[in-house]
Design a protein around this motif. Structure first.
Motif, PDB file in Angstrom:
ATOM      1  N   VAL A 155       0.848  -1.183   0.000  1.00 29.39           N
ATOM      2  CA  VAL A 155       0.000   0.000   0.000  1.00 29.39           C
ATOM      3  C   VAL A 155       0.885   1.235   0.000  1.00 29.39           C
ATOM      4  N   VAL A 156       0.432   2.273  -0.683  1.00 29.53           N
ATOM      5  CA  VAL A 156       1.070   3.579  -0.598  1.00 29.53           C
ATOM      6  C   VAL A 156      -0.005   4.617  -0.361  1.00 29.53           C
ATOM      7  N   ALA A 157       0.389   5.724   0.260  1.00 21.87           N
ATOM      8  CA  ALA A 157      -0.473   6.896   0.404  1.00 21.87           C
ATOM      9  C   ALA A 157       0.134   8.017  -0.411  1.00 21.87           C
ATOM     10  N   VAL A 158      -0.685   8.644  -1.249  1.00 21.36           N
ATOM     11  CA  VAL A 158      -0.236   9.704  -2.145  1.00 21.36           C
ATOM     12  C   VAL A 158      -1.059  10.950  -1.855  1.00 21.36           C
ATOM     13  N   ASP A 159      -0.370  12.085  -1.651  1.00 22.13           N
ATOM     14  CA  ASP A 159      -1.094  13.308  -1.317  1.00 22.13           C
ATOM     15  C   ASP A 159      -1.548  14.047  -2.578  1.00 22.13           C
ATOM     16  N   ALA A 160      -2.182  15.181  -2.395  1.00 19.62           N
ATOM     17  CA  ALA A 160      -2.766  15.925  -3.509  1.00 19.62           C
ATOM     18  C   ALA A 160      -1.720  16.433  -4.485  1.00 19.62           C
ATOM     19  N   GLU A 161      -0.449  16.520  -4.039  1.00 23.66           N
ATOM     20  CA  GLU A 161       0.633  16.920  -4.933  1.00 23.66           C
ATOM     21  C   GLU A 161       1.241  15.717  -5.641  1.00 23.66           C
ATOM     22  N   VAL A 186       4.348  10.491  -2.727  1.00 20.74           N
ATOM     23  CA  VAL A 186       4.172   9.330  -1.850  1.00 20.74           C
ATOM     24  C   VAL A 186       4.765   9.660  -0.485  1.00 20.74           C
ATOM     25  N   PHE A 187       3.944   9.549   0.568  1.00 16.66           N
ATOM     26  CA  PHE A 187       4.460   9.859   1.901  1.00 16.66           C
ATOM     27  C   PHE A 187       4.311   8.696   2.874  1.00 16.66           C
ATOM     28  N   TYR A 188       3.736   7.596   2.420  1.00 19.11           N
ATOM     29  CA  TYR A 188       3.644   6.414   3.278  1.00 19.11           C
ATOM     30  C   TYR A 188       3.625   5.186   2.380  1.00 19.11           C
TER      31      TYR A 188
END
Length: 564
Positions: free
Chosen positions: A22-28, A31-33
């Motif tokens: 799993v990855v977390a991707v922000d609005a920009e 990838v931060f997680y």
């Protein structure tokens, strides 16, 4: 105390052969997680090797469905323990290994719709499957069912024109036919059949997620032009199959629902009505989505480096053939995607690394550097499991005089493996119409592409950090570029399927606005150039490619015997 900054994000998931990631991707689009659960390492009780069970016949390959369920339990708990803020998640999407299938037992839908957030998913779903070990893409045990399916529709070419592929042993329709023929009781007790992608989506939704066109076109059951199930193919495989599969839907479909997936989420408020995630249907070929903006105009070919090696081509007009596959395009519903799959990918590379380089990628790299382009004319074919493209098994080594030899020196062996894998890909891509044009580019993605040295050697999935620099020099980085005769680019992430899925989740948030996917990913980083063809390489490999194709046909004729 200062309030923590809000960081809205989308999650991208990948239910692959060897792990769940799993990855977390922000609005920009940063990838931060990222996190993962590796089946062999973290779920040893299931006894898998490479994420699968290879049966005694050497052809049947399966994976425990509850292993996938428990992996999701574990990764969610890991996210919770890390302090991940689920309340900031806007949407999620994901990818699943293609061709794997899951068989829900009669009554499972009632369990899905009433999942408790206070209990692990595995505990609640353990009695919900009529088949406990599910067939996956590595399975090659359905030759009889493939021939039956082709005969039912007028032959292999007719089936290819209808569904985009001739009958393949790993394709889901043939797997279903085998289960129906050999285990009719289990089939009769099955109320729903999911692909791994729609199965994973179902776990999040708490209800059955539909099969999408992109993944559904890898089943030998979907009419790729009309995008409906083929009644002739369904009837040839098993009775009542259409109702067990459900209606296929466009790959850009969005399904909405609460996520009853455990205490970690209940505490985040996800079951309290604050957030109902949009969940674009999962599709298997998500890696190239990370750079969809880069594809159609630049003639890009994607080579994916994973457990299996795959090659993707973007097509406007499908021309199905007996070799390779035509799938519905999961990004653009008006276009199609050609795919070639090579089963002996990273696991084969790891075996040669262990046998010829003492298990060390460093030694592997040094050996490759010590040999010349073209390997002195020595060619090798390395298929420890039955290959898909072409259907060959075994190791076959040939001298420069085309004599088969029992062994190579270790350095020659390593280069023969790498060059042979590349040449096979180019030869079979050309059979589908691949040609090197002035704007042709190769985009390398997958588990190996994040490490420059491993990419250079066409290496295997490894645990190297995505930010780890090149370690062993630059000699080997030319192999892919030289064989294909085109510059090679990489994406600076190992988890391209996850990242592409997260982008797809952002696209799902824009559902109904007709916003093209390319607009969603315009902030994504561009691929990075890592290699250009060496002057003179085309002359070296032109002759080798011809010899490789000839020797491949020789091996095939020896395996199959003379034509009838």
């Amino acid at each position: 105390m200062a309030e923590r900054a809000v960081r809205h994000c989308c999650l991208g998931w990948d239910f692959s052969t060897q792990q769940v990631k799993v990855v977390a991707v922000d609005a920009e689009l940063s990838v931060f997680y990222e996190d993962s659960v590796h089946f062999d390492r973290d779920l040893v009780e299931f006894g898998t090797q490479g994420g699968v069970h290879v049966h005694k016949d050497g052809l049947t390959v399966t994976s425990p469905v509850l292993m996938w369920v428990q992996a999701l339990d574990i990764i969610l708990e890991k996210m919770k323990a890390s302090g991940f803020d689920f309340s900031q998640v806007l949407a999620l999407s994901g990818a699943g290994q293609q061709h794997g299938s899951v068989y829900w037992k009669t009554g499972a839908s009632q369990v899905l719709t009433s999942l408790s957030p206070d209990l692990p998913l595995r505990e609640q779903l353990q009695a919900c499957f009529s088949i406990s070990d599910c067939p996956v893409w590595m399975d090659s045990s359905t030759a009889a069912q493939c021939r039956q399916l082709e005969a039912a529709v007028g032959g292999a070419q007719s089936l290819s024109r209808l569904t985009g592929s001739r009958a393949y042993e790993r394709f889901t329709g043939n797997q279903i036919a085998k289960i129906y023929q050999q285990n009719p009781e289990a089939y009769s007790h099955t109320e729903r059949i999911s692909l791994v992608s729609s199965f994973a989506a179902s776990l999040f939704l708490g209800s059955y997620s539909p099969v999408d066109y992109g993944d559904g076109s890898g089943m030998n059951l979907l009419q790729i032009q009309d995008k409906v199930w083929s009644q002739a193919c369904l009837g040839a495989c098993a009775p009542h199959l259409e109702e067990k599969l459900g209606r296929p839907v466009p790959s850009c479909s969005v399904v909405v629902g609460p996520l009853p997936i455990g205490e970690a989420h209940r505490r985040a408020g996800l079951l309290l009505g604050k957030w109902e995630p949009s969940l674009p249907t999962l599709s298997s070929a998500m890696g190239f989505l990370q750079d969809a903006k880069w594809w159609p105009s630049l003639g890009t070919t994607q080579v994916s480096l994973g457990t299996s090696d795959t090659l993707f081509l973007w097509l406007q007009e499908p021309t199905p053939a007996l070799e390779g596959h035509i799938f519905c395009n999961p990004v653009d519903p008006q276009h199609y995607m050609a795919l070639l799959c090579f089963k002996n990918g990273s696991l084969m590379r790891e075996k040669i690394r262990d046998e010829s380089a003492s298990g060390s990628w460093s030694e592997f790299s040094k050996a490759l550097q010590s040999t010349e382009m073209g390997n002195g004319g020595n060619l090798g074919f390395y298929f420890d499991v039955m290959e898909i493209t072409p259907e060959i098994i075994g190791r076959h080594r040939f001298s420069a005089e085309n004599h088969e030899v029992p062994a190579f020196p270790r350095d020659v062996e390593i280069r023969a493996l790498i060059e042979g894998q590349f040449m096979a890909k180019k030869i079979h891509a050309e059979a589908l119409g691949y040609r090197v044009m002035p704007k042709t580019k190769i985009l390398a993605t997958g588990g190996a592409s994040h490490n420059r040295d491993i990419l250079q050697k066409w290496g295997a999935y490894s645990s190297f950090s995505p930010r780890k620099p090149a370690l062993y020099g630059s000699h080997g980085e030319q192999v892919l570029a030289d064989v294909f005769g085109a510059p090679v680019y990489i994406i600076d992430t190992a988890n391209s399927a996850c990242v592409g899925s997260a982008y797809r989740a952002f696209h799902g948030l824009a559902a109904g606005t007709d916003m093209p996917f390319a607009e969603i990913v315009k902030l994504a980083p561009n691929p990075r150039l890592v290699a250009t063809p060496t002057p003179g390489a085309s002359q070296v490999y032109e002759a080798l490619l011809q010899r490789y194709a000839m020797l491949e046909q020789r091996i095939l004729s020896q395996t199959r015997g003379p034509p009838e």
